[in-house]
Design a protein around this motif. Structure first.
Motif, PDB file in Angstrom:
ATOM      1  N   UNK A 109      -2.541   0.082  -5.540  1.00 37.17           N
ATOM      2  CA  UNK A 109      -2.176   0.139  -4.131  1.00 37.17           C
ATOM      3  C   UNK A 109      -2.051   1.513  -3.530  1.00 37.17           C
ATOM      4  N   UNK A 110      -2.320   2.580  -4.310  1.00 38.50           N
ATOM      5  CA  UNK A 110      -2.277   3.936  -3.751  1.00 38.50           C
ATOM      6  C   UNK A 110      -3.618   4.154  -3.049  1.00 38.50           C
ATOM      7  N   UNK A 111      -3.649   3.801  -1.778  1.00 35.27           N
ATOM      8  CA  UNK A 111      -4.905   3.727  -1.039  1.00 35.27           C
ATOM      9  C   UNK A 111      -5.372   5.077  -0.518  1.00 35.27           C
ATOM     10  N   UNK A 112      -4.446   6.015  -0.388  1.00 30.33           N
ATOM     11  CA  UNK A 112      -4.750   7.309   0.225  1.00 30.33           C
ATOM     12  C   UNK A 112      -3.969   8.400  -0.492  1.00 30.33           C
TER      13      UNK A 112
ATOM     14  N   UNK B 246       0.834  -1.188   0.000  1.00 31.51           N
ATOM     15  CA  UNK B 246       0.000   0.000   0.000  1.00 31.51           C
ATOM     16  C   UNK B 246       0.875   1.247   0.000  1.00 31.51           C
ATOM     17  N   UNK B 247       0.366   2.294  -0.636  1.00 35.58           N
ATOM     18  CA  UNK B 247       1.101   3.551  -0.739  1.00 35.58           C
ATOM     19  C   UNK B 247       0.194   4.715  -0.363  1.00 35.58           C
ATOM     20  N   UNK B 248       0.806   5.758   0.168  1.00 38.40           N
ATOM     21  CA  UNK B 248       0.117   7.019   0.415  1.00 38.40           C
ATOM     22  C   UNK B 248       0.844   8.094  -0.373  1.00 38.40           C
ATOM     23  N   UNK B 249       0.126   8.742  -1.276  1.00 42.43           N
ATOM     24  CA  UNK B 249       0.687   9.843  -2.054  1.00 42.43           C
ATOM     25  C   UNK B 249       0.481  11.111  -1.240  1.00 42.43           C
ATOM     26  N   UNK B 250       1.572  11.670  -0.708  1.00 41.91           N
ATOM     27  CA  UNK B 250       1.431  12.790   0.229  1.00 41.91           C
ATOM     28  C   UNK B 250       1.288  14.136  -0.459  1.00 41.91           C
TER      29      UNK B 250
END
Length: 269
Positions: A30-33, A2-6
């Motif tokens: 997988x970019x969940x957030x 999973x990844x979070x693109x900030x």
């Protein structure tokens, strides 16, 4: 994984026609957030409105140094009101840009100091932009260090000296597809391994900074040359390669760092 693109500029008009598709494509890899960047009071309000419609989105509220010249009486109150919302998770994008100087430097400094004071008051982390202003940035952050919350240098592209200073100060470092650019990202690629595991985060800065090392298949999925959050794993892969680190380990570290930094509610992820 999973990844979070900030850092995603999802309010940009280049996403107006297919925003739902962009989000779905990101989630499929997988970019969940995603953290939607607010670059002005108006854009910050628009970013927050998006978070109300999509559970996987959060936002920031701030004034970019390019827009500092337009910052007016009452705008700080608008940002403070937004930061009272649970889904607005950071102060920014704020900072200094002495490279392009779209706003006078003294105006940039004044508006940035107002946002530093705001971050100290509301105790939400800082999402910082810095270009060719490392020394002044360090000085200002040190000036407010006693009460300053956590801060991330978004889309770091500076010198090794600046990177070491930021790390010593305990800042987080955000890495974008800049590192995938064989023309101007070599220096960053050669020093990204200096960043501690617990201080590194990943971002696309979409629709900007499209990675230049895409496969033909990936390029065929783009709308023009528009960068998208679904390419965040591409950035992660390059960072892992440069750090000589397993991709899964890097992804887990960056994910956990983002959850901790932005105080994200795990039950919603």
């Amino acid at each position: 994984m999973l990844f979070i693109d900030i850092g995603v500029n999802l309010t940009n008009n280049r996403f107006n026609d297919d925003r739902d598709d962009v989000l779905a494509k990101a989630e499929s890899v997988g970019v969940s957030t995603q953290i939607i960047t607010g670059t002005s009071p108006e854009e910050s309000e628009a970013a927050f409105k998006l978070t109300e419609h999509y559970p996987s989105l959060f936002s920031t509220a701030g004034c970019h140094p390019h827009d500092a010249k337009n910052f007016k009486t009452g705008d700080l109150s608008r940002l403070k009101h937004l930061l009272e919302q649970d889904k607005v998770v950071a102060v920014g994008e704020c900072g200094l840009d002495f490279n392009r100087n779209f706003s006078p430097q003294d105006v940039q400094i004044n508006v940035f100091k107002q946002q530093l004071e705001l971050a100290c008051e509301v105790q939400k982390p800082l999402f910082i932009h810095e270009r060719d202003a490392g020394d002044t940035m360090v000085h200002l952050l040190q000036e407010y260090s006693e009460h300053l919350p956590d801060a991330v240098i978004h889309c770091f592209t500076g010198s090794r000296e600046n990177l070491e200073q930021y790390i010593e100060m305990g800042l987080y470092i955000g890495i974008t597809g800049w590192i995938c650019d064989e023309r101007r990202g070599i220096e960053l690629a050669n020093m990204v391994d200096l960043i501690p595991d617990n201080r590194l985060m990943l971002e696309t800065d979409a629709p900007y900074l499209t990675p230049r090392d895409l496969t033909k298949v990936q390029k065929s999925e783009l709308k023009g040359n528009r960068n998208e959050p679904f390419l965040l794993p591409q950035v992660a892969q390059k960072v892992a390669q440069c750090r000589r680190q397993p991709l899964e380990e890097l992804a887990d570290n960056c994910y956990n760092n983002a959850v901790r930094f932005f105080n994200l509610p795990m039950t919603q992820l």
